[in-house]
Scaffold this active site. Structure first.
Site, PDB file in Angstrom:
ATOM      1  N   ASN A  19      -0.029   6.863   3.718  1.00 32.90           N
ATOM      2  CA  ASN A  19       0.469   8.243   3.841  1.00 32.90           C
ATOM      3  C   ASN A  19      -0.557   9.305   3.432  1.00 32.90           C
ATOM      4  O   ASN A  19      -0.528  10.413   3.940  1.00 32.90           O
ATOM      5  CB  ASN A  19       1.789   8.414   3.081  1.00 32.90           C
ATOM      6  CG  ASN A  19       1.704   8.073   1.620  1.00 32.90           C
ATOM      7  OD1 ASN A  19       0.861   7.280   1.213  1.00 32.90           O
ATOM      8  ND2 ASN A  19       2.567   8.659   0.823  1.00 32.90           N
ATOM      9  N   GLU A  55       1.162   1.775  -8.206  1.00 34.56           N
ATOM     10  CA  GLU A  55       1.739   3.076  -7.829  1.00 34.56           C
ATOM     11  C   GLU A  55       2.697   2.787  -6.683  1.00 34.56           C
ATOM     12  O   GLU A  55       2.266   2.590  -5.546  1.00 34.56           O
ATOM     13  CB  GLU A  55       0.630   4.039  -7.367  1.00 34.56           C
ATOM     14  CG  GLU A  55      -0.395   4.398  -8.424  1.00 34.56           C
ATOM     15  CD  GLU A  55       0.168   5.347  -9.472  1.00 34.56           C
ATOM     16  OE1 GLU A  55       1.280   5.863  -9.301  1.00 34.56           O
ATOM     17  OE2 GLU A  55      -0.535   5.571 -10.484  1.00 34.56           O
ATOM     18  N   VAL A  77       7.516  -1.175  -3.478  1.00 38.44           N
ATOM     19  CA  VAL A  77       7.869  -1.987  -4.647  1.00 38.44           C
ATOM     20  C   VAL A  77       7.737  -3.475  -4.315  1.00 38.44           C
ATOM     21  O   VAL A  77       7.183  -4.254  -5.102  1.00 38.44           O
ATOM     22  CB  VAL A  77       9.309  -1.659  -5.122  1.00 38.44           C
ATOM     23  CG1 VAL A  77       9.748  -2.620  -6.223  1.00 38.44           C
ATOM     24  CG2 VAL A  77       9.387  -0.216  -5.625  1.00 38.44           C
ATOM     25  N   CYS A 119       5.596   9.677  -1.628  1.00 43.21           N
ATOM     26  CA  CYS A 119       6.275   8.770  -2.572  1.00 43.21           C
ATOM     27  C   CYS A 119       7.145   9.521  -3.578  1.00 43.21           C
ATOM     28  O   CYS A 119       8.171   9.013  -4.020  1.00 43.21           O
ATOM     29  CB  CYS A 119       5.243   7.915  -3.291  1.00 43.21           C
ATOM     30  SG  CYS A 119       3.926   8.885  -4.026  1.00 43.21           S
ATOM     31  N   GLU A 177      -2.639   7.444 -12.416  1.00 43.00           N
ATOM     32  CA  GLU A 177      -3.823   7.923 -11.698  1.00 43.00           C
ATOM     33  C   GLU A 177      -4.063   9.368 -12.114  1.00 43.00           C
ATOM     34  O   GLU A 177      -3.251   9.980 -12.827  1.00 43.00           O
ATOM     35  CB  GLU A 177      -3.624   7.760 -10.186  1.00 43.00           C
ATOM     36  CG  GLU A 177      -3.560   6.279  -9.846  1.00 43.00           C
ATOM     37  CD  GLU A 177      -3.755   5.910  -8.406  1.00 43.00           C
ATOM     38  OE1 GLU A 177      -3.116   6.526  -7.545  1.00 43.00           O
ATOM     39  OE2 GLU A 177      -4.529   4.969  -8.130  1.00 43.00           O
TER      40      GLU A 177
HETATM   41  P1  NAD Z   1       3.269  -1.458   1.835  1.00 39.73           P
HETATM   42  O1  NAD Z   1       3.666  -2.009   0.525  1.00 39.73           O
HETATM   43  O2  NAD Z   1       3.889  -2.012   3.057  1.00 39.73           O
HETATM   44  O3  NAD Z   1       1.691  -1.626   2.045  1.00 39.73           O
HETATM   45  C1  NAD Z   1       0.754  -1.083   1.131  1.00 39.73           C
HETATM   46  C2  NAD Z   1      -0.516  -1.891   1.177  1.00 39.73           C
HETATM   47  O4  NAD Z   1      -0.276  -3.180   0.655  1.00 39.73           O
HETATM   48  C3  NAD Z   1      -1.073  -2.124   2.590  1.00 39.73           C
HETATM   49  O5  NAD Z   1      -2.476  -1.998   2.527  1.00 39.73           O
HETATM   50  C4  NAD Z   1      -0.639  -3.537   2.897  1.00 39.73           C
HETATM   51  O6  NAD Z   1      -1.455  -4.164   3.861  1.00 39.73           O
HETATM   52  C5  NAD Z   1      -0.789  -4.174   1.531  1.00 39.73           C
HETATM   53  N1  NAD Z   1      -0.002  -5.380   1.250  1.00 39.73           N
HETATM   54  C6  NAD Z   1       1.238  -5.700   1.694  1.00 39.73           C
HETATM   55  N2  NAD Z   1       1.635  -6.853   1.124  1.00 39.73           N
HETATM   56  C7  NAD Z   1       0.640  -7.268   0.299  1.00 39.73           C
HETATM   57  C8  NAD Z   1       0.451  -8.375  -0.574  1.00 39.73           C
HETATM   58  N3  NAD Z   1       1.369  -9.330  -0.701  1.00 39.73           N
HETATM   59  N4  NAD Z   1      -0.687  -8.442  -1.279  1.00 39.73           N
HETATM   60  C9  NAD Z   1      -1.644  -7.491  -1.182  1.00 39.73           C
HETATM   61  N5  NAD Z   1      -1.534  -6.421  -0.352  1.00 39.73           N
HETATM   62  C10 NAD Z   1      -0.398  -6.316   0.372  1.00 39.73           C
HETATM   63  O7  NAD Z   1       3.482   0.110   1.737  1.00 39.73           O
HETATM   64  P2  NAD Z   1       3.222   1.206   2.849  1.00 39.73           P
HETATM   65  O8  NAD Z   1       4.280   1.110   3.890  1.00 39.73           O
HETATM   66  O9  NAD Z   1       1.806   1.166   3.282  1.00 39.73           O
HETATM   67  O10 NAD Z   1       3.411   2.544   2.015  1.00 39.73           O
HETATM   68  C11 NAD Z   1       4.651   3.100   1.763  1.00 39.73           C
HETATM   69  C12 NAD Z   1       5.083   2.791   0.357  1.00 39.73           C
HETATM   70  O11 NAD Z   1       4.077   3.155  -0.569  1.00 39.73           O
HETATM   71  C13 NAD Z   1       6.313   3.590  -0.036  1.00 39.73           C
HETATM   72  O12 NAD Z   1       7.163   2.781  -0.799  1.00 39.73           O
HETATM   73  C14 NAD Z   1       5.721   4.707  -0.885  1.00 39.73           C
HETATM   74  O13 NAD Z   1       6.616   5.299  -1.784  1.00 39.73           O
HETATM   75  C15 NAD Z   1       4.620   3.985  -1.585  1.00 39.73           C
HETATM   76  N6  NAD Z   1       3.602   4.918  -2.090  1.00 39.73           N
HETATM   77  C16 NAD Z   1       3.496   5.095  -3.427  1.00 39.73           C
HETATM   78  C17 NAD Z   1       2.579   6.007  -3.930  1.00 39.73           C
HETATM   79  C18 NAD Z   1       2.436   6.256  -5.409  1.00 39.73           C
HETATM   80  O14 NAD Z   1       1.414   6.806  -5.802  1.00 39.73           O
HETATM   81  N7  NAD Z   1       3.386   5.886  -6.243  1.00 39.73           N
HETATM   82  C19 NAD Z   1       1.759   6.710  -3.045  1.00 39.73           C
HETATM   83  C20 NAD Z   1       1.888   6.485  -1.685  1.00 39.73           C
HETATM   84  C21 NAD Z   1       2.819   5.580  -1.209  1.00 39.73           C
END
Ligand code: NAD
Length: 499
Positions: free
Chosen positions: A161, A259, A238, A293, A472
């Site tokens: 995002n 995060e 999560v 997020c 962060e």
């Molecule tokens: P996602 O968890 O699907 O993917 C995030 C990253 O993790 C990707 O690069 C993906 O390829 C990787 N990934 C997935 N499974 C993995 C595993 N088992 N081991 C290692 N890497 C793995 O999330 P998304 O759809 O890309 O992002 C949206 C989510 O991220 C939402 O829940 C949002 O709230 C959260 N988010 C949190 C923050 C924060 O700072 N708290 C910031 C941005 C987004």
């Protein structure tokens, strides 16, 4: 070396030894430009062997970088900040193409990314110092001192995002502390970290200190499990965060910063300035197509102003939320990241309708002229749901605001905290004493009083509960990228001992 923004993705989406590159791999994923919804490249997925190669390069480069002074590293990071500012517009256009967000928002992300490098570059020398500790008997007998040393290689995994900014939030403190990085972006937005790599090289970051791999879950797992990776820094959902924490303890024990997602709340008491509350609710729900997020999709409004707030927010949304080509100056809502994500968001709107929700505006797909292929959505405002509704309980990660009435402070604090998430929260009230009181009771890593979604580089950012751990931005983040070594010094020859 001079940085020039690339005109397309043909130079490869991997980054190794200071240069863009590509790899040979049997499997690829489609790189989709969200703005137009078209596949613009095929990217090889990193295998465990490729991840191993990249981590080894980072591991070999790290000691040299770690031995430079924090002052010298800081000077290079200031140059990175300067280069980002100099090329801000080109990078912002790339960010729009990578993510689909409106250009005006991309400009803000890029400006704050430059500030992040200045902040960590600027504080590195002052923060990365040890302590001198006096021991029994005084300094003529023994002393101890501490050193803050880099971990080595930090494995970073990002969401889609805020592709450039998420990468910068991880990389700037990691490099300032003397670590090397292997970064894996989301396959939905893979280009920005490579662009950052070229800027780092142009600013003087040595070859091998920053590297980018690409892929989906398998590449992420290989990075988490690699024994030469000393710490993981993760941003995502999560479910993935839980997996990352487990994976980071399979072959060796690594600290993990998580995060994760959120289901935040904005509580608006009836003594609030309704105009300001409306402005904050817009910021809390509709930035970045709602794909933020910290977004407060649960907007709790006290009964006394429910009607006036609802009327005003619908009017404001109708006037301000222009959905369109994100490269146009007046667009305020760009494209969602992809078709699958849009369908997920629309599924929440459908579930809300089935559970008694009333859609006051939006909630439908639109096809703006010239960019018809992208996943565009008219932001929704929904009322009439209970706290048990699926849309109220689960993270939607889209432009869907849910208006939930409440009667008392006690009631709303309990309802707001009744979630497994704890990323952010907001309180609006004309009574600041109440603002502070409620802020202290809300279980969230960030609370906004009479504002929402502010983000400053010197202020900690991170979650309570399932929204993650570690922070962060802020000074503590730099410290968290170091490990403390304690050193005892015997000043006199020891003649007495316990044996
Ligand atoms: P996602 O968890 O699907 O993917 C995030 C990253 O993790 C990707 O690069 C993906 O390829 C990787 N990934 C997935 N499974 C993995 C595993 N088992 N081991 C290692 N890497 C793995 O999330 P998304 O759809 O890309 O992002 C949206 C989510 O991220 C939402 O829940 C949002 O709230 C959260 N988010 C949190 C923050 C924060 O700072 N708290 C910031 C941005 C987004």
């Amino acid at each position: 070396m001079v940085f020039t923004a690339p005109s397309d993705l043909s130079g490869g989406l991997y980054f190794l030894n200071g240069k863009r590159t590509t790899v040979e791999a049997a499997e690829t994923f489609d790189v989709i430009e969200p703005r137009i919804g078209k596949v613009v490249a095929k990217c090889p997925k990193a295998t465990a062997e490729i991840v191993d190669e990249y981590v080894k390069v980072a591991s070999a480069a790290q000691p040299g970088w770690g031995e430079t002074t924090a002052l010298d590293r800081g000077k290079i990071l200031h140059k990175v900040a300067d280069l980002i500012r100099e090329h801000a517009e080109e990078i912002a256009v790339w960010e729009v193409k990578t993510n689909g967000k409106p250009i005006y928002e991309a400009r803000c992300d890029i400006a704050s990314s430059a500030d992040t490098f200045d902040f960590f570059g600027g504080i590195a020398t002052a923060v990365l110092q040890g302590d001198s500790l006096e021991l029994p008997g005084g300094p003529s007998q023994r002393i101890a001192y501490t050193r803050r040393e880099p971990y080595g290689v930090i494995g970073c995994i990002g969401a889609w995002n805020y592709p450039f900014q998420t990468c910068v939030w991880k990389v700037a403190p990691a490099l300032a502390a003397g670590n090397a990085v292997v970064y894996k972006p989301s396959p939905f937005a893979p280009a920005s970290p490579v662009l950052l790599g070229e800027i780092l090289t142009a600013a003087g970051v040595p070859e091998g200190v920053y590297n980018v791999i690409q892929g989906e879950q398998e590449a992420g797992i290989a990075l988490c499990e690699h024994q030469l990776v000393a710490k993981m820094s993760f941003t995502g959902s999560v479910a993935s965060g839980e997996a990352v924490q487990r994976q980071a303890a399979t072959k060796n024990v690594k600290p993990v910063t998580l995060e994760l997602g959120g289901k935040s709340e904005l509580i608006i008491f009836d003594d609030s300035n309704v105009k300001s509350a409306v402005a904050a609710a817009m910021l809390a729900n509709f930035l970045n197509q709602g794909q933020v997020c910290t977004n407060a999709t649960r907007v709790f409004v006290q009964r006394g102003i429910l009607a006036s707030f609802t009327e005003a927010i619908v009017q404001e949304a109708n006037e301000k939320l222009k959905v369109g080509d994100p490269l146009l100056e007046d667009t305020r809502v760009g494209a969602n990241i992809n078709e699958g994500h849009l369908q997920r968001i629309m599924g929440y709107v459908e579930s809300a309708k089935q559970e008694g929700g009333v859609v006051l505006r939006g909630g439908v797909r639109v096809h703006p002229e010239g960019v018809e292929g992208g996943a565009y959505f008219e932001p929704a405002i929904i009322t009439g749901l209970t706290d048990e509704a699926k849309a109220v309980r689960e993270e939607i990660f889209g432009a869907v605001m849910l208006i939930l009435p409440f009667e008392t402070e006690e009631e709303v604090v309990a309802r707001a905290n009744n979630t497994t998430y704890g990323l952010a929260a907001g309180v609006f009230s004309g009574n600041l004493a109440r603002g502070h009181r409620v802020a202290a009771r809300l279980q969230a890593g960030t609370v906004f009083i009479n504002t929402y979604n502010d983000t400053e580089v010197n202020v900690p950012f991170g979650g309570f509960k399932n929204s993650g751990h570690g922070r962060e931005n802020c000074v503590d983040t730099l410290r968290a990228h170091t490990q403390t070594k304690a050193i005892y010094v015997n000043v006199q020859d020891t003649t007495e001992h316990c044996f």
